[in-house]
Design a protein around this motif. Structure first.
Motif, PDB file in Angstrom:
ATOM      1  N   GLY A  12       2.035  -8.157  -5.097  1.00  0.00           N
ATOM      2  CA  GLY A  12       0.731  -7.381  -4.885  1.00  0.00           C
ATOM      3  C   GLY A  12       0.328  -7.588  -3.290  1.00  0.00           C
ATOM      4  O   GLY A  12       1.035  -8.352  -2.614  1.00  0.00           O
ATOM      5  N   VAL A  17       0.510 -10.073   2.283  1.00  0.00           N
ATOM      6  CA  VAL A  17      -0.221 -10.254   3.544  1.00  0.00           C
ATOM      7  C   VAL A  17      -0.303 -11.861   3.955  1.00  0.00           C
ATOM      8  O   VAL A  17       0.011 -12.022   4.746  1.00  0.00           O
ATOM      9  CB  VAL A  17      -1.705  -9.676   3.549  1.00  0.00           C
ATOM     10  CG1 VAL A  17      -2.593 -10.182   4.710  1.00  0.00           C
ATOM     11  CG2 VAL A  17      -1.691  -8.015   3.646  1.00  0.00           C
ATOM     12  N   HIS A 119      -9.783  -9.135  -0.409  1.00  0.00           N
ATOM     13  CA  HIS A 119      -8.523  -8.162  -0.248  1.00  0.00           C
ATOM     14  C   HIS A 119      -8.811  -6.840  -1.219  1.00  0.00           C
ATOM     15  O   HIS A 119      -8.389  -5.722  -0.567  1.00  0.00           O
ATOM     16  CB  HIS A 119      -7.107  -8.891  -0.951  1.00  0.00           C
ATOM     17  CG  HIS A 119      -6.404  -9.634  -0.201  1.00  0.00           C
ATOM     18  ND1 HIS A 119      -5.590  -9.042   0.901  1.00  0.00           N
ATOM     19  CD2 HIS A 119      -6.438 -10.883   0.198  1.00  0.00           C
ATOM     20  CE1 HIS A 119      -5.196 -10.112   1.682  1.00  0.00           C
ATOM     21  NE2 HIS A 119      -5.659 -11.293   1.272  1.00  0.00           N
ATOM     22  N   ARG A 206      -1.089  -0.182 -12.052  1.00  0.00           N
ATOM     23  CA  ARG A 206      -2.263  -0.723 -12.815  1.00  0.00           C
ATOM     24  C   ARG A 206      -3.101   0.860 -13.105  1.00  0.00           C
ATOM     25  O   ARG A 206      -3.134   1.748 -12.011  1.00  0.00           O
ATOM     26  CB  ARG A 206      -3.044  -1.666 -12.139  1.00  0.00           C
ATOM     27  CG  ARG A 206      -2.649  -3.195 -12.385  1.00  0.00           C
ATOM     28  CD  ARG A 206      -3.273  -4.353 -11.722  1.00  0.00           C
ATOM     29  NE  ARG A 206      -3.104  -3.943 -10.329  1.00  0.00           N
ATOM     30  CZ  ARG A 206      -4.127  -4.398  -9.514  1.00  0.00           C
ATOM     31  NH1 ARG A 206      -5.053  -5.157 -10.065  1.00  0.00           N
ATOM     32  NH2 ARG A 206      -3.936  -4.336  -8.213  1.00  0.00           N
ATOM     33  N   LEU A 208      -5.920   1.606 -12.001  1.00  0.00           N
ATOM     34  CA  LEU A 208      -6.697   1.967 -10.912  1.00  0.00           C
ATOM     35  C   LEU A 208      -5.708   2.495  -9.872  1.00  0.00           C
ATOM     36  O   LEU A 208      -6.096   3.311  -8.958  1.00  0.00           O
ATOM     37  CB  LEU A 208      -7.458   1.016 -10.246  1.00  0.00           C
ATOM     38  CG  LEU A 208      -6.959  -0.335  -9.743  1.00  0.00           C
ATOM     39  CD1 LEU A 208      -6.117  -0.262  -8.372  1.00  0.00           C
ATOM     40  CD2 LEU A 208      -8.069  -1.662  -9.665  1.00  0.00           C
ATOM     41  N   SER A 279      -9.323   3.107  -6.488  1.00  0.00           N
ATOM     42  CA  SER A 279      -9.845   2.130  -5.664  1.00  0.00           C
ATOM     43  C   SER A 279      -8.790   1.574  -4.587  1.00  0.00           C
ATOM     44  O   SER A 279      -7.670   1.268  -5.162  1.00  0.00           O
ATOM     45  CB  SER A 279     -10.583   1.093  -6.586  1.00  0.00           C
ATOM     46  OG  SER A 279     -10.875  -0.003  -5.763  1.00  0.00           O
ATOM     47  N   PHE A 282      -7.532  -1.300   1.140  1.00  0.00           N
ATOM     48  CA  PHE A 282      -6.955  -0.824   2.566  1.00  0.00           C
ATOM     49  C   PHE A 282      -5.858   0.279   2.197  1.00  0.00           C
ATOM     50  O   PHE A 282      -5.865   1.164   2.472  1.00  0.00           O
ATOM     51  CB  PHE A 282      -6.372  -2.212   3.159  1.00  0.00           C
ATOM     52  CG  PHE A 282      -5.563  -1.634   4.345  1.00  0.00           C
ATOM     53  CD1 PHE A 282      -6.521  -1.751   5.678  1.00  0.00           C
ATOM     54  CD2 PHE A 282      -4.589  -1.567   4.493  1.00  0.00           C
ATOM     55  CE1 PHE A 282      -5.569  -1.274   6.897  1.00  0.00           C
ATOM     56  CE2 PHE A 282      -3.821  -1.242   5.766  1.00  0.00           C
ATOM     57  CZ  PHE A 282      -4.474  -1.157   6.778  1.00  0.00           C
TER      58      PHE A 282
HETATM   59  O1  GMT Z   1      -6.728  -5.597  -5.693  1.00  0.00           O
HETATM   60  C1  GMT Z   1      -5.667  -5.419  -6.004  1.00  0.00           C
HETATM   61  O2  GMT Z   1      -5.070  -4.331  -6.158  1.00  0.00           O
HETATM   62  C2  GMT Z   1      -4.747  -6.510  -5.599  1.00  0.00           C
HETATM   63  C3  GMT Z   1      -4.816  -6.813  -4.090  1.00  0.00           C
HETATM   64  C4  GMT Z   1      -3.553  -7.590  -4.280  1.00  0.00           C
HETATM   65  O3  GMT Z   1      -3.734  -8.729  -4.255  1.00  0.00           O
HETATM   66  O4  GMT Z   1      -2.356  -7.103  -4.287  1.00  0.00           O
HETATM   67  O5  GMT Z   1      -4.515  -5.534  -3.473  1.00  0.00           O
HETATM   68  C5  GMT Z   1      -5.605  -5.408  -2.578  1.00  0.00           C
HETATM   69  O6  GMT Z   1      -5.005  -6.179  -1.209  1.00  0.00           O
HETATM   70  C6  GMT Z   1      -4.226  -5.437  -0.736  1.00  0.00           C
HETATM   71  C7  GMT Z   1      -3.973  -6.417   0.806  1.00  0.00           C
HETATM   72  O7  GMT Z   1      -5.091  -6.721   1.473  1.00  0.00           O
HETATM   73  C8  GMT Z   1      -4.910  -3.851  -0.054  1.00  0.00           C
HETATM   74  O8  GMT Z   1      -3.816  -3.305   0.710  1.00  0.00           O
HETATM   75  C9  GMT Z   1      -5.192  -3.200  -1.322  1.00  0.00           C
HETATM   76  O9  GMT Z   1      -5.703  -1.920  -0.937  1.00  0.00           O
HETATM   77  C10 GMT Z   1      -5.931  -3.942  -2.206  1.00  0.00           C
HETATM   78  N1  GMT Z   1      -6.033  -3.332  -3.564  1.00  0.00           N
HETATM   79  C11 GMT Z   1      -7.085  -2.747  -3.966  1.00  0.00           C
HETATM   80  O10 GMT Z   1      -8.145  -2.837  -3.289  1.00  0.00           O
HETATM   81  C12 GMT Z   1      -7.204  -1.777  -5.315  1.00  0.00           C
END
Ligand code: GMT
Length: 373
Positions: A12, A17, A119, A206, A208, A279, A282
């Motif tokens: 994920g 990151v 995140h 998922r 979303l 949603s 990033f």
């Molecule tokens: O929110 C999630 O889907 C999980 C999260 C993760 O931990 O994988 O993803 C989020 O963090 C990423 C790294 O900063 C972003 O690039 C993704 O856009 C973000 N996902 C969402 O907002 C759905």
């Protein structure tokens, strides 16, 4: 600096990151301690400056649920004391930020600084649930430094949690040396016939992520352009997506590859990236695709418009507007001159705005500010 990183180890964005940031900081001479319940999947090679500490969660018959939050806090205390951590960096607020806060209280207030990086669904979805909301708000307020991966996410945090705090926007980043287009004719041959275009989507399947929309867009595109769709990743919607591909009679042209570690050859064999999410704070997977010169068709949600420049590095449409997304896809894939300009702009934007060195500098500066407070 001695830096602890508490993160999810799973497939994920926040885990990616956290792991890539830790590796980059270690290369710069910082000592990095990853703390999690399993080895972060991007920690794939040995480094002198990286140590992984596993959180052990005991299982007692009295507990219906594993007690991860206090176990993580205890592990942070142990690592902070023995390794003299300056900072504990919590990636994805739940539960890492509150475990870090607990650890800080146990150690003694001024000996450990907490940086929390927000995140995505930690803020927009999970954290808003009544059972977590007050803990979320408190743990963000108590962090010594807070970063968010987009302006969108920063605004959402300030408004949804009624927080008055200086949150710094530090976007996701990409290793532009690793993520660059490579020649992959062999892979292309295995996935598509000569002359066929390849569309690609990478996610954790998922709801979303709206992977069903990806398949519906492909069905429309395929009527106009000989093409294949590559789906990388796995998750709760995988089976229903396979069923949808069968129902729409495109199953033979859709390749479900499951989870893949080596993405560059796959991205390099594709022509266009689809991310029609409900949603997305990033959109790291879209950035990695852009670095490999792939124009992106996305929904106009969250931080995606901060990453994708409409009409320059791809196109953005309303959530669920599959007709428009398909039209944009066909438009780009049938206009070679325009496509080449878009592909070059994608690489340029990834290199100039989101390259690893630039963004890791921002994190280092953030740490220095927090330590100087
Ligand atoms: O929110 C999630 O889907 C999980 C999260 C993760 O931990 O994988 O993803 C989020 O963090 C990423 C790294 O900063 C972003 O690039 C993704 O856009 C973000 N996902 C969402 O907002 C759905």
């Amino acid at each position: 600096m001695n830096i602890g990183i508490a993160c999810y180890p799973t497939y994920g964005g926040s885990g990616v990151v956290a792991a890539e940031l830790g590796k980059a900081l270690a290369e710069r001479g910082h000592r990095i301690h990853f703390i999690s319940y399993a080895m972060p999947f991007r920690l794939d090679s040995f480094s002198d400056n990286i140590v992984y500490h596993e959180v052990e969660i005991s299982n007692y018959p009295l507990f219906d649920y594993p007690l991860y939050t206090p176990a993580l806090a205890s592990k942070i205390v142990e690592v902070a004391q023995f390794e003299k951590l300056d900072i504990i960096h919590a990636h994805y607020a739940i539960p890492h930020a509150i475990s870090a806060y607990l650890a800080k209280q146990i150690i003694g207030k001024n000996q450990l600084k907490i940086v929390t990086t927000l995140h995505g669904t930690d803020i927009t979805l999970v954290g808003l649930e009544p059972s977590y909301l007050s803990v979320m708000k408190f743990s963000i307020e108590q962090s010594d430094g807070v970063t968010a991966v987009s302006r969108f996410l920063k605004e959402k945090t300030l408004i949804n949690y009624k927080i008055e705090k200086d949150i710094q926007v530090i976007p996701n980043f990409v290793d532009i040396d690793k993520y660059q287009r490579v020649d992959s004719p062999e892979i292309h041959k295995r996935l598509a016939s000569q002359g066929e275009k390849i569309l690609i989507h990478v996610s954790n399947f998922r709801p979303l992520k709206r992977v069903h929309d990806v398949i519906k867009i492909f069905q429309i595109v395929r009527q106009r352009i000989p093409s294949k769709l590559i789906l990388v990743g796995d998750g709760p919607d995988r089976s229903s997506c396979e069923q949808l591909a069968r129902d729409l009679k495109v199953f033979d042209d859709v390749k479900f590859l499951g989870k893949q570690i080596e993405l560059v050859p796959l991205l390099s064999t594709a022509n266009l990236f689809l991310i029609p999410s409900q949603s997305e704070s990033f959109g790291l997977s879209a950035l990695e695709a852009m670095a490999c010169e792939l124009p992106v068709i996305a929904s106009s949600v969250g931080g995606l418009p901060e990453l994708i420049v409409h009409g320059e590095t791809g196109y953005i449409a309303e959530i669920g507007d599959i007709e428009r997304m398909a039209k944009y896809t066909v438009d780009l894939l049938t206009n070679e001159t325009k496509y080449k300009i878009f592909a070059a702009s994608c690489r340029k934007r990834a290199v100039e705005e989101f390259n690893k060195n630039k963004i890791v500098d921002m994190y280092e500066e953030h740490y220095n500010r927090v330590l100087a407070k």
